[in-house]
Design an enzyme around this catalytic site. Structure first.
Site, mmCIF file in Angstrom:
data_model
loop_
_atom_site.group_PDB
_atom_site.id
_atom_site.type_symbol
_atom_site.label_atom_id
_atom_site.label_comp_id
_atom_site.label_asym_id
_atom_site.label_seq_id
_atom_site.Cartn_x
_atom_site.Cartn_y
_atom_site.Cartn_z
ATOM 1 N N GLU A 192 9.557 43.590 -39.114
ATOM 2 C CA GLU A 192 9.686 43.169 -40.518
ATOM 3 C C GLU A 192 9.231 41.734 -40.686
ATOM 4 O O GLU A 192 8.549 41.382 -41.651
ATOM 5 C CB GLU A 192 11.149 43.308 -40.976
ATOM 6 C CG GLU A 192 11.354 43.114 -42.481
ATOM 7 C CD GLU A 192 11.597 41.672 -42.907
ATOM 8 O OE1 GLU A 192 11.633 41.416 -44.125
ATOM 9 O OE2 GLU A 192 11.733 40.785 -42.041
ATOM 10 N N HIS A 301 16.793 31.959 -41.095
ATOM 11 C CA HIS A 301 15.700 31.575 -40.192
ATOM 12 C C HIS A 301 15.990 30.268 -39.454
ATOM 13 O O HIS A 301 15.067 29.551 -39.084
ATOM 14 C CB HIS A 301 14.344 31.517 -40.915
ATOM 15 C CG HIS A 301 13.776 32.883 -41.168
ATOM 16 N ND1 HIS A 301 12.434 33.110 -41.396
ATOM 17 C CD2 HIS A 301 14.364 34.105 -41.205
ATOM 18 C CE1 HIS A 301 12.235 34.400 -41.580
ATOM 19 N NE2 HIS A 301 13.395 35.032 -41.476
HETATM 20 CO CO CO Z 1 13.778 37.082 -42.033
HETATM 21 ZN ZN ZN Z 2 15.307 39.980 -42.941
#
Ligand code: CO
Ligand code: ZN
Length: 329
Positions: A192, A301
């Site tokens: 993803e 992140h």
């Molecule tokens: Co992400």
């Molecule tokens: Zn994600």
């Protein structure tokens, strides 16, 4: 559920290297699924057949996390690297990484000409080697961030809540589901973070009539955050739009009505940046209606993403409630 979450977030699984995560999830879903298969790209597809008369529904949560790939080892044994997915150098210096076999290293920065924010080519991984010959890292070896799961009580901190927290939500929902009329494919996707690649092929293969992606979203509840009406602890977020998709309005309203009927708190999400597997599902084949259930997360992140435990439990409740009832768009 916290033990399931811990094992998932501490597992190693950068994009394209999801095998260890897939094994963990595979063991968790065997009992609850009618069938479990892995496709050519590595997506894990666990299907609950249902009692019939319902819809074919695809749920997606991605197994992969952002990471680093070794691109060059110098004569002193320092490893240069490239990012896998959206890695900011802001989060790297002084951090620790872990390779597939368990080898660990620290990230250092060149000390000349490094501004406030170093470029990625000014950083390196130090695994304690003295030379290229003795360095156990080869070009192409992949590393994830190396941080333990932390339970702060109401809030949880870990690397890879994006998107293992959604993997945990899907597993828990599957185990709590019981009888349903729908044929539900719980899909744990790959790649993803590098462009929704797993969801693209999985959605074609599953050929569902309706999709729901489950992923994290950002929040606007930290100091000087971007203006955003999503915060930790106010319930799962139902997506209106992000950079890659407009949620199907019928699916969105069905999700809202269900949350209201069940007394589950929820928020509406308009996300400025980023997208999810929902985008790939929505545009598969001739197109299907897709909604997204988002788990609010701070510091997405970075190696220390933060979610609220009640938001996680309420996401499971909402998903189970949706799958129990007829779909009304
Ligand atoms: Co992400
Ligand atoms: Zn994600």
């Amino acid at each position: 559920m916290k033990e399931l979450i811990r094992s998932l977030v501490e597992a190693y699984g950068p994009s394209g290297s999801e095998g260890q995560v897939r094994e963990l999830i595979s063991a968790q879903v065997q009992g609850a699924a009618t069938s479990v298969r892995t496709d050519a790209l590595g997506n894990l597809i666990a299907t609950v057949k249902g009692t019939g008369g319902g819809r074919r529904i695809m749920l997606a949560a991605h197994m992969d996390e952002i990471g680093l790939v070794a691109s060059y080892v110098d004569e002193k044994g320092f490893v240069r690297f490239q990012p896998i997915g959206g890695v900011s150098t802001r989060t790297l210096v002084g951090g620790r990484v872990r390779f597939a076999g368990g080898l660990r290293g620290v990230i250092g920065a060149e000390q000349k000409d490094v501004g406030d924010l170093p470029r990625i080519d000014q950083l390196f991984i130090d695994v304690g080697a003295r030379s290229r010959e003795s360095c156990p890292v080869a070009v192409g070896d992949v590393a994830c961030f190396d941080r333990p799961f932390v339970d702060l009580g109401e809030r949880l901190v870990a690397k890879a809540f994006d998107d293992r927290i959604a993997c945990a939500v899907l597993i828990q929902a599957m185990q709590e589901l019981g009888e349903t009329a729908h044929e539900v494919s719980f899909v744990f996707t790959v790649q993803e973070e590098v462009g929704l690649r797993g969801a693209q092929t999985a959605a074609y293969g599953v050929d569902a009539e309706l999709g729901i992606a489950v992923d994290v979203t950002l929040t606007g509840d930290t100091p000087q955050a971007r203006t955003m009406a999503v915060g930790l602890g106010a319930g799962p977020a139902i997506k209106v739009k992000d950079r890659g998709m407009l949620a199907h309005q019928g699916v969105r309203r069905w999700m809202e009505r269900t949350a209201q009927a069940e007394g589950i708190p929820y928020q509406l999400e308009v996300l400025e940046a980023g997208t999810t597997d929902g985008m790939a599902m929505q545009t598969t084949r001739a197109g299907i209606p897709v909604g997204v259930l988002s788990i609010p997360s701070r510091y997405v992140h970075t190696p220390s993403e933060m979610v609220d435990y009640q938001d996680v439990l309420n996401s499971v409740r909402l998903l189970v409630a949706l799958l129990k009832k007829p779909v009304e768009l």
